[in-house]
Write a protein that holds these residues in place. Structure first.
Motif, mmCIF file in Angstrom:
data_model
loop_
_atom_site.group_PDB
_atom_site.id
_atom_site.type_symbol
_atom_site.label_atom_id
_atom_site.label_comp_id
_atom_site.label_asym_id
_atom_site.label_seq_id
_atom_site.Cartn_x
_atom_site.Cartn_y
_atom_site.Cartn_z
ATOM 1 N N MET A 86 10.849 3.594 9.862
ATOM 2 C CA MET A 86 10.508 3.719 8.460
ATOM 3 C C MET A 86 11.756 3.465 7.628
ATOM 4 S SD MET A 86 8.727 6.955 6.550
ATOM 5 C CE MET A 86 7.185 6.568 7.330
ATOM 6 N N LYS A 87 11.613 2.588 6.654
ATOM 7 C CA LYS A 87 12.729 2.273 5.765
ATOM 8 C C LYS A 87 12.393 2.816 4.381
ATOM 9 C CE LYS A 87 15.098 -1.677 3.734
ATOM 10 N NZ LYS A 87 15.093 -3.121 3.571
ATOM 11 N N ILE A 88 13.320 3.582 3.801
ATOM 12 C CA ILE A 88 13.133 4.148 2.465
ATOM 13 C C ILE A 88 14.207 3.555 1.566
ATOM 14 C CG2 ILE A 88 13.036 6.242 1.083
ATOM 15 C CD1 ILE A 88 12.213 7.729 3.658
ATOM 16 N N ARG A 89 13.757 2.838 0.536
ATOM 17 C CA ARG A 89 14.667 2.128 -0.367
ATOM 18 C C ARG A 89 14.481 2.649 -1.787
ATOM 19 N NH1 ARG A 89 14.355 -2.169 -3.973
ATOM 20 N NH2 ARG A 89 12.125 -2.442 -3.678
ATOM 21 N N VAL A 121 6.894 1.209 9.930
ATOM 22 C CA VAL A 121 6.771 0.267 11.037
ATOM 23 C C VAL A 121 5.285 0.180 11.386
ATOM 24 C CG1 VAL A 121 7.372 -0.195 13.453
ATOM 25 C CG2 VAL A 121 9.065 0.821 11.902
ATOM 26 N N VAL A 122 4.766 -1.032 11.425
ATOM 27 C CA VAL A 122 3.374 -1.252 11.805
ATOM 28 C C VAL A 122 3.374 -1.768 13.241
ATOM 29 C CG1 VAL A 122 1.240 -2.509 11.312
ATOM 30 C CG2 VAL A 122 2.720 -1.767 9.414
ATOM 31 N N GLY A 135 1.329 -3.293 16.203
ATOM 32 C CA GLY A 135 0.070 -3.993 16.409
ATOM 33 C C GLY A 135 -0.067 -4.561 17.801
ATOM 34 N N ASP A 136 -1.312 -4.649 18.231
ATOM 35 C CA ASP A 136 -1.647 -5.301 19.491
ATOM 36 C C ASP A 136 -3.083 -5.810 19.357
ATOM 37 O OD1 ASP A 136 -3.431 -3.174 20.107
ATOM 38 O OD2 ASP A 136 -1.943 -2.125 21.288
ATOM 39 N N PRO A 137 -3.657 -6.396 20.398
ATOM 40 C CA PRO A 137 -5.017 -6.956 20.269
ATOM 41 C C PRO A 137 -6.079 -5.941 19.819
ATOM 42 C CG PRO A 137 -3.978 -7.813 22.245
ATOM 43 C CD PRO A 137 -3.063 -6.745 21.695
ATOM 44 N N ARG A 138 -5.822 -4.643 19.986
ATOM 45 C CA ARG A 138 -6.790 -3.631 19.565
ATOM 46 C C ARG A 138 -6.776 -3.391 18.066
ATOM 47 N NH1 ARG A 138 -4.618 1.379 22.152
ATOM 48 N NH2 ARG A 138 -2.712 0.276 21.592
ATOM 49 N N GLY A 139 -5.641 -3.697 17.403
ATOM 50 C CA GLY A 139 -5.476 -3.400 15.983
ATOM 51 C C GLY A 139 -4.053 -2.974 15.709
ATOM 52 N N SER A 140 -3.905 -1.937 14.893
ATOM 53 C CA SER A 140 -2.554 -1.485 14.555
ATOM 54 C C SER A 140 -2.507 0.029 14.418
ATOM 55 C CB SER A 140 -2.081 -2.132 13.250
ATOM 56 O OG SER A 140 -2.847 -1.678 12.149
ATOM 57 N N PHE A 141 -1.285 0.550 14.474
ATOM 58 C CA PHE A 141 -1.016 1.970 14.267
ATOM 59 C C PHE A 141 0.206 2.062 13.366
ATOM 60 C CE2 PHE A 141 1.391 5.801 15.087
ATOM 61 C CZ PHE A 141 0.420 6.774 14.947
ATOM 62 N N THR A 142 0.123 2.938 12.374
ATOM 63 C CA THR A 142 1.224 3.115 11.428
ATOM 64 C C THR A 142 1.419 4.591 11.138
ATOM 65 O OG1 THR A 142 0.624 1.035 10.357
ATOM 66 C CG2 THR A 142 2.077 2.494 9.136
ATOM 67 N N SER A 189 1.302 -4.714 4.983
ATOM 68 C CA SER A 189 2.652 -4.153 5.108
ATOM 69 C C SER A 189 2.614 -2.633 5.187
ATOM 70 C CB SER A 189 3.514 -4.563 3.919
ATOM 71 O OG SER A 189 3.076 -3.888 2.743
ATOM 72 N N ARG A 190 1.586 -2.029 4.593
ATOM 73 C CA ARG A 190 1.414 -0.567 4.542
ATOM 74 C C ARG A 190 2.539 0.137 3.793
ATOM 75 N NH1 ARG A 190 -3.854 -0.101 5.335
ATOM 76 N NH2 ARG A 190 -4.513 -0.979 7.316
ATOM 77 N N ARG A 191 3.238 -0.614 2.916
ATOM 78 C CA ARG A 191 4.274 0.016 2.086
ATOM 79 C C ARG A 191 3.668 1.137 1.252
ATOM 80 N NH1 ARG A 191 6.251 -5.211 1.681
ATOM 81 N NH2 ARG A 191 4.867 -5.630 -0.057
ATOM 82 N N ALA A 192 4.520 2.038 0.804
ATOM 83 C CA ALA A 192 4.126 3.134 -0.074
ATOM 84 C C ALA A 192 5.187 3.279 -1.155
ATOM 85 C CB ALA A 192 3.992 4.432 0.711
ATOM 86 N N VAL A 193 4.848 4.014 -2.199
ATOM 87 C CA VAL A 193 5.790 4.339 -3.263
ATOM 88 C C VAL A 193 5.778 5.847 -3.452
ATOM 89 C CG1 VAL A 193 6.224 4.162 -5.754
ATOM 90 C CG2 VAL A 193 5.610 2.125 -4.462
#
Length: 183
Positions: free
Chosen positions: A1-4, A17-18, A20-27, A107-111
């Motif tokens: 996780m990057k916090i800017r 960090v996302v 991913g693999d053939p099943r989908g993704s985890f974040t 990207s699943r970014r947040a603020v």
């Protein structure tokens, strides 16, 4: 996780960090311990909100009375949006300035924005789902807004025909809200 840090003090962009693999993704989309290290105090959230918006909907600019104020952690669960932070703190060197971050379901970014900052967004896709974790529960008497199309703010909303709520249309411009803004 990057916090800017963003250009407005108390506002941060979080990029997870996302995986991913053939099943989908985890974040891992939020880590309040890591955020607390950066902001310098514990981050406690009291309520979760979710909005669904059509393309071109603009919500905000919303803020709460300080104290206690309302910090927010915002991310996009589906679609995409331009998320906007506005500095409404009258004593701040960046008072009246805004910064935008595109949040999306890839990207699943947040603020994260601290108490005293204003928040709004513009949905870039139909059925955009935004989730907000907030530090205080809803208190209608302490909630306020600034008109999102205020020419003094000059927010570059990415739509030619913004769709606003009646409440946002009736919100004052920044110059007219001066006595009601956070310090």
């Amino acid at each position: 996780m990057k916090i800017r840090p963003l250009s407005i003090e108390g506002a941060f962009e979080i990029t997870p960090v996302v995986h991913g693999d053939p099943r989908g993704s985890f974040t891992e989309w939020v880590r309040f311990d890591k955020l607390a290290e950066v902001v310098g105090h514990p981050v406690t959230m009291m309520q979760g909100n979710l909005s669904v918006s059509a393309k071109g909907v603009v919500r905000g600019i919303h803020y709460a009375d300080v104290p206690p104020g309302q910090a927010k952690y915002v991310t996009c669960a589906r679609g995409s949006a331009l998320d906007v932070v506005v500095d409404l703190r009258t004593g701040s060197p960046t008072f009246g300035l805004w910064e935008g971050v595109v949040l999306d379901d890839t990207s699943r970014r947040a603020v994260y924005l601290a108490e005293g900052l204003g928040h709004g967004f513009c949905a870039l896709d139909d059925d955009t789902i935004m989730t907000y974790l907030v530090s205080t529960t809803y208190n209608p008497g302490a909630e306020h807004g600034i008109h999102p199309l205020d020419p003094d703010l000059a927010i570059d909303w990415p739509t030619d025909t913004p769709l606003l709520s009646g409440k946002d249309i009736a919100a004052p411009f920044l110059a007219d809200a001066r006595g009601n803004l956070p310090a």
